[in-house]
Design a protein around this motif. Structure first.
Motif, PDB file in Angstrom:
ATOM      1  N   THR A   1      -6.330 -11.572 -11.790  1.00 24.00           N
ATOM      2  CA  THR A   1      -4.973 -11.669 -12.313  1.00 24.00           C
ATOM      3  C   THR A   1      -6.372 -10.670 -13.182  1.00 24.00           C
TER       4      THR A   1
ATOM      5  N   GLY B   1      -9.108 -22.413  -9.904  1.00 24.50           N
ATOM      6  CA  GLY B   1      -8.615 -21.760 -10.228  1.00 24.50           C
ATOM      7  C   GLY B   1      -9.391 -20.222 -10.818  1.00 24.50           C
TER       8      GLY B   1
ATOM      9  N   GLY C   1      -8.118 -15.993  -3.306  1.00 22.78           N
ATOM     10  CA  GLY C   1      -7.044 -16.167  -4.464  1.00 22.78           C
ATOM     11  C   GLY C   1      -6.831 -14.714  -4.596  1.00 22.78           C
TER      12      GLY C   1
ATOM     13  N   THR D   1      -4.111 -14.809  -3.126  1.00 28.99           N
ATOM     14  CA  THR D   1      -2.384 -15.566  -3.649  1.00 28.99           C
ATOM     15  C   THR D   1      -2.159 -14.638  -4.924  1.00 28.99           C
ATOM     16  N   VAL D   2      -2.625 -14.111  -5.566  1.00 28.70           N
ATOM     17  CA  VAL D   2      -2.321 -13.101  -6.859  1.00 28.70           C
ATOM     18  C   VAL D   2      -1.579 -12.030  -6.385  1.00 28.70           C
TER      19      VAL D   2
ATOM     20  N   LEU E   1      -8.816 -17.347  -9.455  1.00 25.51           N
ATOM     21  CA  LEU E   1      -7.334 -16.165  -8.925  1.00 25.51           C
ATOM     22  C   LEU E   1      -7.386 -15.778 -11.139  1.00 25.51           C
TER      23      LEU E   1
ATOM     24  N   ALA F   1       0.745 -18.480  -8.936  1.00 28.05           N
ATOM     25  CA  ALA F   1      -0.583 -18.310  -8.328  1.00 28.05           C
ATOM     26  C   ALA F   1      -1.344 -19.773  -8.125  1.00 28.05           C
TER      27      ALA F   1
END
Length: 377
Positions: free
Chosen positions: A180, A173, A133, A136-137, A176, A160
């Motif tokens: 974030t 998620g 995660g 990706t972010v 994520l 993301a």
């Protein structure tokens, strides 16, 4: 040529709500911790022939060069062919989603180098802090900012998550969201299968703009009167594999699932209330309830969530006056403990060390003081 851009994203720990949060609209509490993945996006791809995208990561044993081919990244070296795995798969998916968004908007694609450094591993082994995660972010933010795409925070989160569901629509998620928004977060997941269908039939831009009805991200105050302790079991666990085993089981398809999800939502609601009302005893009770719910499910499904070390981790925290549970999927990785502020953590850490559990020196990240580019919902 755009200037290089470096962005970092923190790891995460699940506090309460694991597995139930897989259901769209069901809540969990997740916290961002101060270990980071850092991604630098630049245009420097020299030395790799016809490469258009190059990934240099300390999570890989060599640089991987790609060319763009009809919306996908194809490795130049046949030895790198095949489906990318782990962090590389998430990096590739993040770039492909941003590429597709730019193409839909009539914007050009440019050469791209991603340099990735991770602080979410212990002696080279993942610890369950959400490295996929975080990478990706960080990649989405670095690439979009490198390209000059000034996106709101929620759009970066959505990109993301779209990158994630292209690989596996199972995970919620929550990692994520923590990476974030930072800090303590109450999270409810959207329907990831619906997002995957949206990507397939409508593309990135229209899927981003469409309503995501079950999604909710809400910052929470940190717990007063308690301090968070984290122990690493010493063995990694595969969240995707455990989620797949659970969702394939008869238990998940039967009536017991509905009871677990209902009880988990009550537990998370109680924990949110305790955080908002600065009620440490209420939060300790919620963590103990979450442990019992996971243990009951584990006994019913035989997933192996509670390893011997994770059980000892939890029992040691209880003996020190706190409450503890596995964090995330279980089966290894980390466990968390909340201790009253008047209980020194040294006693618990000594107990853990004697049981082969590595105490991790982690703090909770502060949420951004202001956000001109985004807004939580």
């Amino acid at each position: 040529m755009p200037e290089p851009v470096t962005r970092s994203a923190p790891g995460k720990l699940l506090v309460v709500g694991e597995y139930a949060v897989l259901e769209p609209g069901r809540p969990a509490i997740v916290v961002a911790v101060d270990r980071y993945v850092t991604v630098t996006a630049s245009a420097a791809v020299e030395g790799h022939g016809d490469a258009e995208v190059v990934v240099d990561s300390d999570l890989l044993d060599h640089e991987v060069a790609f060319r763009r081919d009809r919306g996908r990244l194809r490795p130049l070296d046949p030895a790198d062919a095949g489906h990318p795995r782990g962090a590389l798969a998430h990096l590739v998916s993040a770039v492909e989603v941003v590429d597709r968004l730019r193409t839909e908007q009539g914007l050009p694609l440019m050469p791209l180098r991603l340099t990735v450094r991770s602080g979410l591993h212990q002696r080279g082994v993942k610890t369950g802090l959400g490295s996929s995660g975080a990478v990706t972010v960080a990649a989405v933010e670095a690439v979009t900012d490198h390209y000059g795409m000034r996106l709101p925070r929620e759009d970066r989160f959505r990109i993301a998550l779209l990158a994630g569901v292209r690989i596996d629509a199972g995970p919620s998620g929550a990692d994520l969201a923590a990476s974030t928004w930072h800090g303590w977060i109450a999270y409810r997941a959207p329907d990831r299968d619906a997002l995957r269908r949206g990507l397939r039939h409508r593309g990135v831009a229209k899927t981003l703009a469409a309503p995501w009805p079950d999604l909710s991200v809400r910052p929470l105050p940190p717990p007063g009167g308690l301090h968070l302790q984290v122990g690493w079991s010493g063995s990694p666990a595969s969240t995707s594999a455990l989620v797949a085993d659970l969702t394939a089981s008869d238990w998940w398809r039967g009536p017991a699932r509905a009871g677990f999800v209902r009880d988990s939502e009550r537990c998370v609601t109680a924990a949110v209330t305790a955080l908002e009302q600065a009620d440490p005893d209420g939060l300790l009770d919620a963590v103990r309830t979450a442990r019992r719910l996971l243990a009951r499910m584990d006994a019913d499904v035989s997933l192996g969530l509670f390893t011997e070390r994770l059980t000892r981790l939890c029992d040691a925290a209880e003996s020190c006056g706190g409450a503890a549970k596995p964090s995330g999927a279980g089966g290894g990785d980390c466990g968390i403990a909340l201790l009253p502020a008047d209980r020194p953590p040294s006693a618990l850490r000594a107990r853990w060390a004697g049981d082969g559990i590595t105490p991790l020196e982690l703090g909770v990240t502060d949420p951004p003081s202001h956000s001109p580019r985004g807004r939580p919902r």
